[in-house]
Design a protein around this motif. Structure first.
Motif, PDB file in Angstrom:
ATOM      1  N   VAL A 117       0.850  -1.198   0.000  1.00  0.00           N
ATOM      2  CA  VAL A 117       0.000   0.000   0.000  1.00  0.00           C
ATOM      3  C   VAL A 117       0.879   1.240   0.000  1.00  0.00           C
ATOM      4  N   PRO A 118       0.577   2.239  -0.835  1.00  0.00           N
ATOM      5  CA  PRO A 118       1.391   3.464  -0.830  1.00  0.00           C
ATOM      6  C   PRO A 118       1.360   4.159   0.531  1.00  0.00           C
ATOM      7  N   ILE A 119       2.524   4.535   1.023  1.00  0.00           N
ATOM      8  CA  ILE A 119       2.571   5.280   2.282  1.00  0.00           C
ATOM      9  C   ILE A 119       1.806   6.594   2.144  1.00  0.00           C
ATOM     10  N   ALA A 120       1.828   7.162   0.950  1.00  0.00           N
ATOM     11  CA  ALA A 120       1.135   8.431   0.701  1.00  0.00           C
ATOM     12  C   ALA A 120      -0.365   8.250   0.449  1.00  0.00           C
ATOM     13  N   LEU A 121      -0.895   7.060   0.720  1.00  0.00           N
ATOM     14  CA  LEU A 121      -2.315   6.791   0.470  1.00  0.00           C
ATOM     15  C   LEU A 121      -3.247   7.860   1.025  1.00  0.00           C
ATOM     16  N   PRO A 122      -3.042   8.359   2.265  1.00  0.00           N
ATOM     17  CA  PRO A 122      -3.966   9.377   2.780  1.00  0.00           C
ATOM     18  C   PRO A 122      -4.065  10.619   1.906  1.00  0.00           C
ATOM     19  N   VAL A 123      -3.004  10.943   1.168  1.00  0.00           N
ATOM     20  CA  VAL A 123      -3.041  12.109   0.275  1.00  0.00           C
ATOM     21  C   VAL A 123      -4.101  11.922  -0.809  1.00  0.00           C
ATOM     22  N   PHE A 124      -4.307  10.682  -1.237  1.00  0.00           N
ATOM     23  CA  PHE A 124      -5.313  10.380  -2.255  1.00  0.00           C
ATOM     24  C   PHE A 124      -6.671  10.056  -1.621  1.00  0.00           C
ATOM     25  N   TYR A 125      -6.637   9.500  -0.425  1.00  0.00           N
ATOM     26  CA  TYR A 125      -7.829   8.965   0.240  1.00  0.00           C
ATOM     27  C   TYR A 125      -8.623  10.056   0.960  1.00  0.00           C
ATOM     28  N   PHE A 126      -7.928  10.911   1.703  1.00  0.00           N
ATOM     29  CA  PHE A 126      -8.590  11.928   2.516  1.00  0.00           C
ATOM     30  C   PHE A 126      -9.493  12.867   1.728  1.00  0.00           C
ATOM     31  N   PRO A 127      -9.027  13.389   0.575  1.00  0.00           N
ATOM     32  CA  PRO A 127      -9.849  14.391  -0.104  1.00  0.00           C
ATOM     33  C   PRO A 127     -11.248  13.905  -0.456  1.00  0.00           C
ATOM     34  N   ILE A 128     -11.394  12.631  -0.819  1.00  0.00           N
ATOM     35  CA  ILE A 128     -12.729  12.124  -1.134  1.00  0.00           C
ATOM     36  C   ILE A 128     -13.635  12.260   0.083  1.00  0.00           C
ATOM     37  N   LEU A 129     -13.123  11.873   1.239  1.00  0.00           N
ATOM     38  CA  LEU A 129     -13.927  11.906   2.462  1.00  0.00           C
ATOM     39  C   LEU A 129     -14.134  13.335   2.952  1.00  0.00           C
ATOM     40  N   LEU A 130     -13.061  14.117   3.012  1.00  0.00           N
ATOM     41  CA  LEU A 130     -13.164  15.486   3.520  1.00  0.00           C
ATOM     42  C   LEU A 130     -13.992  16.377   2.601  1.00  0.00           C
ATOM     43  N   ASN A 131     -13.745  16.302   1.300  1.00  0.00           N
ATOM     44  CA  ASN A 131     -14.505  17.140   0.372  1.00  0.00           C
ATOM     45  C   ASN A 131     -15.984  16.793   0.392  1.00  0.00           C
ATOM     46  N   SER A 132     -16.298  15.518   0.527  1.00  0.00           N
ATOM     47  CA  SER A 132     -17.699  15.111   0.610  1.00  0.00           C
ATOM     48  C   SER A 132     -18.362  15.708   1.845  1.00  0.00           C
ATOM     49  N   TYR A 133     -17.668  15.630   2.965  1.00  0.00           N
ATOM     50  CA  TYR A 133     -18.195  16.158   4.224  1.00  0.00           C
ATOM     51  C   TYR A 133     -18.363  17.673   4.142  1.00  0.00           C
ATOM     52  N   LEU A 134     -17.363  18.365   3.578  1.00  0.00           N
ATOM     53  CA  LEU A 134     -17.420  19.824   3.483  1.00  0.00           C
ATOM     54  C   LEU A 134     -18.502  20.283   2.507  1.00  0.00           C
ATOM     55  N   LEU A 135     -18.621  19.592   1.368  1.00  0.00           N
ATOM     56  CA  LEU A 135     -19.640  19.971   0.395  1.00  0.00           C
ATOM     57  C   LEU A 135     -21.038  19.841   0.987  1.00  0.00           C
ATOM     58  N   CYS A 136     -21.284  18.751   1.695  1.00  0.00           N
ATOM     59  CA  CYS A 136     -22.600  18.561   2.313  1.00  0.00           C
ATOM     60  C   CYS A 136     -22.854  19.593   3.410  1.00  0.00           C
ATOM     61  N   THR A 137     -21.819  19.922   4.179  1.00  0.00           N
ATOM     62  CA  THR A 137     -21.950  20.957   5.205  1.00  0.00           C
ATOM     63  C   THR A 137     -22.304  22.290   4.575  1.00  0.00           C
ATOM     64  N   LEU A 138     -21.656  22.614   3.464  1.00  0.00           N
ATOM     65  CA  LEU A 138     -21.912  23.869   2.764  1.00  0.00           C
ATOM     66  C   LEU A 138     -23.330  23.920   2.209  1.00  0.00           C
ATOM     67  N   MET A 139     -23.772  22.838   1.583  1.00  0.00           N
ATOM     68  CA  MET A 139     -25.038  22.850   0.860  1.00  0.00           C
ATOM     69  C   MET A 139     -26.251  22.625   1.761  1.00  0.00           C
ATOM     70  N   LEU A 140     -26.080  21.846   2.833  1.00  0.00           N
ATOM     71  CA  LEU A 140     -27.236  21.463   3.645  1.00  0.00           C
ATOM     72  C   LEU A 140     -27.446  22.360   4.853  1.00  0.00           C
ATOM     73  N   GLY A 141     -26.410  23.076   5.272  1.00  0.00           N
ATOM     74  CA  GLY A 141     -26.564  23.993   6.396  1.00  0.00           C
ATOM     75  C   GLY A 141     -27.041  23.300   7.654  1.00  0.00           C
ATOM     76  N   ASP A 142     -28.119  23.829   8.239  1.00  0.00           N
ATOM     77  CA  ASP A 142     -28.629  23.304   9.508  1.00  0.00           C
ATOM     78  C   ASP A 142     -29.129  21.869   9.401  1.00  0.00           C
ATOM     79  N   ARG A 143     -29.462  21.422   8.193  1.00  0.00           N
ATOM     80  CA  ARG A 143     -29.947  20.048   8.033  1.00  0.00           C
ATOM     81  C   ARG A 143     -28.863  19.020   8.351  1.00  0.00           C
TER      82      ARG A 143
END
Length: 280
Positions: A117-143
């Motif tokens: 497994v690439p040691i740098a895996l989190p560099v590729f892995y994190f953005p999918i999870l973080l961006n998804s969480y941030l996008l939903c936070t931005l778009m859904l607000g209080d929901r």
């Protein structure tokens, strides 16, 4: 140098180079990746792991700079736990076939952990999870205060992003499944694995980040989701080149979601109102 000074310099660097980071880098990266896959660049440059990681890190700068002011001991502990989880679940997948199916890395992505497994895996892995969480936070607000809505919405975006990423990566030859799969040579089981990853990530990020501070940062930092723009451009174009039309449509949908959320305009890549860094 004090932390606030470092964050300020990084913040200025990103703001002054938004178009270069969010648009130019993925456009150039697309050309180089396709050229490497077609064998028209020197072997020393084709999928060179250090060039790949360097370019990826540049495109990750908005995510890093955007979240940096929010990093405290609790957040650092949560993200460290996700690093360990990403390595662990990937090692499990490579060695046992669960939960992603029987796959292997076909291109060296830097130093490997246990030669698997690439040691740098989190560099590729994190953005999918973080961006998804941030996008939903931005778009859904209080929901997003509703746990069922939070989990379901983030999981939907996580799966959507991987429906874009994996077909392009397989077409380029980054990794592949022994038996192929029904979705552009990607098996359905792969997305079961991403559901598991997404559930863990939503739980960890919910416990790690202060929701109010995250909302304020999203409101005041105009570039924090630029990494998602880079993702949509690069993998949308890669999939377009290889004729993977469903991933192209999904990449376009992610970009449209950002546009509809008033995150950026396509001409200036800026919001209509100036934003200030979060209070420290």
């Amino acid at each position: 140098m004090e932390r606030r000074a470092v964050e300020g310099r990084l913040d200025s660097l990103i703001r002054d180079n938004r178009v270069t980071i969010a648009i130019t880098f993925p456009l150039v990266g697309t050309v180089l990746l396709i050229a490497a896959a077609e064998g028209v660049v020197p072997r020393s440059l084709a999928f060179n792991p250090f060039l790949l990681l360097g370019a990826v890190m540049v495109m990750r700068l908005p995510l890093i700079g955007g979240l940096a002011p929010l990093i405290n001991r609790r957040v650092a502990t949560g993200l460290s736990g996700l690093v360990g989880f990403s390595w662990g679940i990937e090692l499990l997948g490579v060695t046992t076939g669960f939960p992603y199916g029987d796959f292997e890395y076909l291109i060296e992505l830097g130093p490997m952990l246990l030669d698997a497994v690439p040691i740098a895996l989190p560099v590729f892995y994190f953005p999918i999870l973080l961006n998804s969480y941030l996008l939903c936070t931005l778009m859904l607000g209080d929901r997003m205060e509703s746990l069922p809505i939070r989990f379901l919405s983030v999981l939907l975006v996580v799966i959507t992003m991987d429906l874009v990423l994996d077909p392009g990566a397989v077409a380029l030859g980054f990794w592949g499944w022994d038996a192929g799969g029904a979705y552009y040579d990607v098996p359905v089981q792969n997305y079961v694995g991403w559901l598991i990853s997404g559930i863990v990530a939503v739980g960890v990020l919910t416990l790690s980040f202060d929701a109010d501070a995250l909302d304020r940062r999203l409101d005041r930092c105009e570039y924090v989701l630029d990494d998602l723009i880079s993702f949509g451009i690069l993998w949308g174009l890669v999939n377009l080149y290889f004729g993977n039309l469903v991933p192209v449509a999904l990449a376009a949908a992610l970009l449209v979601a950002l546009f509809r959320a008033d995150w950026f305009d396509f001409a200036g890549l800026t919001r209509t109102t100036p934003q200030q860094p979060i209070e420290q």
